[in-house]
Design a protein around this motif. Structure first.
Motif, short mmCIF file in Angstrom:
data_model
loop_
_atom_site.label_atom_id
_atom_site.label_comp_id
_atom_site.label_asym_id
_atom_site.label_seq_id
_atom_site.Cartn_x
_atom_site.Cartn_y
_atom_site.Cartn_z
N TRP A 91 21.27 10.63 24.78
CA TRP A 91 21.43 11.55 23.52
C TRP A 91 21.84 12.92 23.85
CZ3 TRP A 91 23.49 10.27 19.38
CH2 TRP A 91 23.56 11.06 18.22
N SER A 93 21.17 16.31 22.09
CA SER A 93 20.73 16.92 20.95
C SER A 93 21.25 18.25 20.69
CB SER A 93 19.37 16.82 20.89
OG SER A 93 18.91 17.57 22.16
N THR A 126 26.42 10.00 15.15
CA THR A 126 25.83 11.37 14.64
C THR A 126 24.14 11.13 14.79
OG1 THR A 126 25.93 10.73 12.35
CG2 THR A 126 27.54 12.11 13.19
N ASP A 127 23.78 9.83 15.19
CA ASP A 127 22.34 9.36 15.08
C ASP A 127 22.02 8.53 16.28
OD1 ASP A 127 19.78 9.76 13.18
OD2 ASP A 127 19.67 7.75 14.08
N SER A 129 20.31 6.20 16.36
CA SER A 129 20.09 4.76 16.08
C SER A 129 21.49 4.20 16.11
CB SER A 129 19.40 4.69 14.51
OG SER A 129 20.29 5.22 13.53
N GLU A 130 22.44 4.79 15.96
CA GLU A 130 23.69 4.01 15.81
C GLU A 130 24.52 3.83 17.27
OE1 GLU A 130 26.76 6.52 13.24
OE2 GLU A 130 24.98 7.98 13.31
#
Lengths: 164, 167
Positions: A91, A93, A126-127, A129-130
């Motif tokens: 990720w 960030s 965008t997250d 979790s995706e």
């Protein structure tokens, strides 16, 4: 050293009297890509992903010039799919200036269908979790990219039951 | 392979980093001085040497922190060493031959390099006295470029023994 193009003087003076100024250190490098990457990048510009193939059948994407184990020069080519599977991801960030998105996104290692190795690129989510290992993704082609890996804007999730 | 597009032979790979640069308190005194047309150095509280441009940090000779002991130096100075530039190179702004001189400003203990003009290169010598030529005041910024160059001041030469300790 100071930014003369700014509206102001190009510097500021802090409360303690210290001078501060923007300082950009940049080099406009360009390089030749050679026959192997040249073929790969020429293919990307035409919306195709080309891979090199070794005698043992391994398909390299991005193309390798030589087999890492045998030293075999790789001159055989094959086209692979522009869709594949996420092998691993990380990720992002806090994206920097020259990164594919100006908001958080995922870096993914994608093994394209037909390939035996994986390639690194950005995934448009965008997250965290995706994104998950094993998810299906496809190339989103750039319309007017200059020559380079930027011919692929990013990868995007393949929605199950979608039109692909 | 596909020949629909032109073959890719070359790619651009620019790199760069954007810094927010701070001059620090001590160099800022120097920069603030330049805004006012003054040349501000720092005196070491231990060995009393005067550094110009001032250092952030410690005196390299005795290791003592250079605190806020501002000293105005110059504006005139003495040529201690110099180099006649005869070789043209890419990006050169001045037509050779010209002189890059190490100038010991009055009151300073370390020379600074600047351009020496309005004199024939063959006439430049160690010990020559020089004065700064300032850019128009409206063009001043916190930069040594406020002084476009130095030129001979017409004062008598300085004897070598008077600056031998500052070479």
């Amino acid at each position: 050293m100071t930014d003369e193009t700014a509206d102001g003087p190009g510097y500021a003076i802090a409360e303690d009297g210290s001078f501060t100024a923007p300082l950009t250190l940049a080099y406009p490098y360009a390089r030749t890509v050679g026959p192997t990457y040249g073929t790969f990048l020429t293919g990307l510009a035409a919306g195709k992903v080309h891979a090199t193939v070794s005698a043992d059948g391994t398909v390299f994407v991005p193309p390798a010039e030589f087999h890492a184990s045998t030293g075999e020069a790789l001159t055989q080519w094959v086209e692979v799919a522009s869709e594949g599977e996420v092998v691993s991801w990380s990720w992002e960030s806090a994206p920097g200036n020259a990164q594919p998105f100006d908001r958080p996104f995922a870096w993914v290692l994608v093994c394209l269908d037909g390939a035996g190795t994986s390639m690194l690129h950005a995934l448009d989510v965008t997250d965290p979790s995706e994104v998950r290992t094993g998810m299906r993704v496809r190339v989103r082609w750039a319309a007017d990219a200059e020559p380079g890996i930027g011919a692929i804007t990013c990868f995007e999730p393949v929605t199950t039951g979608g039109a692909s | 392979m596909s020949n629909e597009a032109e073959d890719v032979l070359r790619i651009r790979t620019p790199i760069g980093v954007d810094y927010a640069w701070s001059a620090g308190r001590r160099s800022s005194a120097y920069l603030n001085g330049l805004l006012e047309g003054r040349l501000i150095g720092k005196r070491c509280p231990s060995c009393t040497r005067v550094y110009f441009p001032p250092r952030n940090g410690n005196c390299p000779m005795c290791g003592v922190l250079l605190v806020d002991d501002d000293v105005e130096v110059g504006p005139n100075g003495t040529v201690t060493t110099f180099c006649v530039v005869n070789v043209p190179f890419l990006g050169q702004k001045i037509t050779p031959p010209y002189v890059a001189a190490t100038i010991l400003l009055d009151g300073a203990d370390i020379g600074m390099q600047h351009l020496l003009q309005e004199v024939d290169a063959a006439d430049v010598r160690m010990g020559m006295r020089v004065e700064p030529v300032w850019a128009p005041r409206e063009d001043w910024g916190p930069t040594m470029e406020n002084i476009t160059h130095f030129r001979p001041s017409g004062e008598p030469d300085v004897d070598f023994t008077d600056y031998a300790g500052q070479l």
